[in-house]
Design an enzyme around this catalytic site. Structure first.
Site, PDB file in Angstrom:
ATOM      1  N   LYS A  75       0.861  -1.176   0.000  1.00  0.00           N
ATOM      2  CA  LYS A  75       0.000   0.000   0.000  1.00  0.00           C
ATOM      3  C   LYS A  75       0.905   1.237   0.000  1.00  0.00           C
ATOM      4  O   LYS A  75       1.434   1.633   1.048  1.00  0.00           O
ATOM      5  CB  LYS A  75      -0.924  -0.013   1.224  1.00  0.00           C
ATOM      6  N   GLY A 128       6.727   5.562   7.957  1.00  0.00           N
ATOM      7  CA  GLY A 128       5.935   6.780   7.896  1.00  0.00           C
ATOM      8  C   GLY A 128       5.984   7.530   9.205  1.00  0.00           C
ATOM      9  O   GLY A 128       6.942   7.401   9.989  1.00  0.00           O
ATOM     10  N   THR A 130       5.176   8.945  13.039  1.00  0.00           N
ATOM     11  CA  THR A 130       5.025   8.290  14.338  1.00  0.00           C
ATOM     12  C   THR A 130       3.558   8.143  14.712  1.00  0.00           C
ATOM     13  O   THR A 130       3.151   7.101  15.260  1.00  0.00           O
ATOM     14  CB  THR A 130       5.776   9.098  15.414  1.00  0.00           C
ATOM     15  N   GLU A 150       9.266   1.851  11.028  1.00  0.00           N
ATOM     16  CA  GLU A 150      10.350   2.812  10.786  1.00  0.00           C
ATOM     17  C   GLU A 150       9.681   4.171  10.695  1.00  0.00           C
ATOM     18  O   GLU A 150       9.023   4.485   9.714  1.00  0.00           O
ATOM     19  CB  GLU A 150      11.093   2.447   9.500  1.00  0.00           C
ATOM     20  N   CYS A 184      13.439  10.711   6.678  1.00  0.00           N
ATOM     21  CA  CYS A 184      13.269  10.481   8.111  1.00  0.00           C
ATOM     22  C   CYS A 184      14.574  10.552   8.883  1.00  0.00           C
ATOM     23  O   CYS A 184      14.590  10.887  10.072  1.00  0.00           O
ATOM     24  CB  CYS A 184      12.596   9.132   8.339  1.00  0.00           C
ATOM     25  N   GLU A 283       9.924  16.925  14.040  1.00  0.00           N
ATOM     26  CA  GLU A 283      10.379  16.640  12.686  1.00  0.00           C
ATOM     27  C   GLU A 283       9.728  17.609  11.706  1.00  0.00           C
ATOM     28  O   GLU A 283       8.521  17.768  11.690  1.00  0.00           O
ATOM     29  CB  GLU A 283      10.031  15.200  12.314  1.00  0.00           C
TER      30      GLU A 283
END
Length: 393
Positions: A75, A128, A130, A150, A184, A283
């Site tokens: 996906k 993707g 958190t 991750e 990331c 982030e």
């Protein structure tokens, strides 16, 4: 694209080596028994991938899943799905059996969430944010389903006073601005030893301002647009809030003057950043570098680890022993010494804390999609003899 093909080739080799490892013997303390280890595919796996490296991130999951013998449901992000559909087309063209690799496109709630909670999906691997990772983990936990996550990062790069300044400046830029900072593992927190801070900031301001920002199809482009209008507005808001909280804009912070439209943001450096500022903690996913200073090695490590994330970190110094100490002290899954961002499919990739758990790539990536089965055989000709035989027998 070289990394994509290289990753498939690497896991094709590991798939062949996996056959050689099957039924590996174990040494036991009792000679009446013989034990072997069998590795088997987990089964049906859901692979949910982000938009920033749409084909490479898919490959990091698809290649080891297929090498392990799993069937996969991929996906991709709704923002960047076309390359994954092309991957499915190629898989069909080369003869992969129907149903082995399946691609489902759509929004997360409609296409991704059902995979995490579906009773016939045996495992979920997700890359993707958190927040989304937390939702996937929660849904999977209802079925005691394993997950590999991750997630986000706010990685530090520590530059000590003995570093080669010019080399350190370039690595600091590369760690924060490569792929527009939409990665990331971006080392978006720069920690400078106080004695070199002024010189370093002057050089990075000059160098960053000279980076070519343009249509990525133009020759020598080194920084293109952000992925969407929403992301563009989000990153600009981070920069605005940082200045409002007291950070100093060293360079960037807006669309370059030579570009009249598009979601372009010039490489942005913010200094005088404090540890309680939003820009230091959250982030950004854009070409923005937050800079703070430190006095001692101990203070640098404390500042680097003062984060909810733990994906990557970098240390730049000519002192090998110092680099070793700092590498061991950083609370993250990946450490770069005198560089930032190199990634190889042979080496493990993943983080600690809220950057997730589990490792992709390397042998660890293949193990993600395998279960380990112990097969123990009684090989003695003697009776076991635990229960006395009835006299009539």
């Amino acid at each position: 694209m070289d990394d994509v093909s290289g990753c498939f080739e690497y896991y094709a080799d590991l798939a062949e080596k996996l056959d050689e490892r099957q039924y590996a013997p174990l040494e036991l303390p009792m000679e009446q028994f013989k034990c072997n280890i069998l590795r088997q595919p987990v089964g049906v796996v859901a692979l949910i991938t982000p938009w920033n490296y749409p084909l490479l991130m898919a490959t990091w999951k698809v290649a080891p899943a297929l090498a392990a013998g799993c069937t996969a449901i991929l996906k991709p992000s709704e923002i960047a799905s076309v390359t994954c559909l092309e991957l499915a087309s190629i898989a069909k063209e080369v003869g992969l059996p129907n149903g082995v690799l399946n691609v489902i496109t759509g929004y997360g709630q409609e296409a991704g969430a059902p995979l995490a909670s579906h009773q016939d999906v045996n495992k979920v691997a997700f890359t993707g944010s958190t927040d989304t990772g937390r939702s996937i983990m929660s849904a999977a936990s209802q079925l005691i389903k394993p997950v590999t996550l991750e997630l986000g990062g706010k990685s530090p790069i520590i530059v000590f006073e003995d570093a080669d300044i010019d080399k350190a400046v370039e690595w600091a830029m590369f760690g924060a601005f490569w792929t527009n900072g939409q990665i990331c593992s971006a080392t978006s927190r720069l920690l400078l030893q106080e004695s070199i801070a002024d010189e370093f900031l002057k050089k990075i301001a000059s160098w960053a301002s000279s980076i070519k920002v343009s249509d990525p199809l133009e020759k020598d482009c080194r920084l293109g647009p952000l992925v969407s209008e929403n992301q563009y507005k989000k990153v600009k808001e981070f920069v605005r809030v940082a200045q409002e909280e007291g950070a100093t804009l060293v360079c960037g912070g807006k669309r370059p003057d030579h570009l009249s439209k598009g979601y372009f943001l010039a490489p942005t450096v913010l200094s005088n950043v404090k540890r309680d500022m939003q820009i230091w903690a959250e982030e950004v996913f854009g070409p923005v570098l937050a800079v703070s200073t430190f006095k001692t090695e101990e203070e640098a490590v404390l500042m680097a680890n003062d984060t909810q994330y733990g994906l990557g970190g970098a240390v730049i110094s000519k002192d090998d022993e110092r680099c070793k100490r700092v590498s061991e002290a950083l609370e993250c899954g990946i450490v770069w010494i005198n560089c930032s961002q190199p990634c190889f499919c042979q080496a493990p990739w993943g983080g600690n804390k809220r950057s997730g758990f589990g490792r992709e790539l390397g042998e660890w990536g293949l193990e993600n999609y395998l279960t380990v089965k112990q097969i123990t055989r009684y090989i003695s000709n003697d009776d076991w003899g635990w229960y006395p035989k009835p006299s009539k027998l």
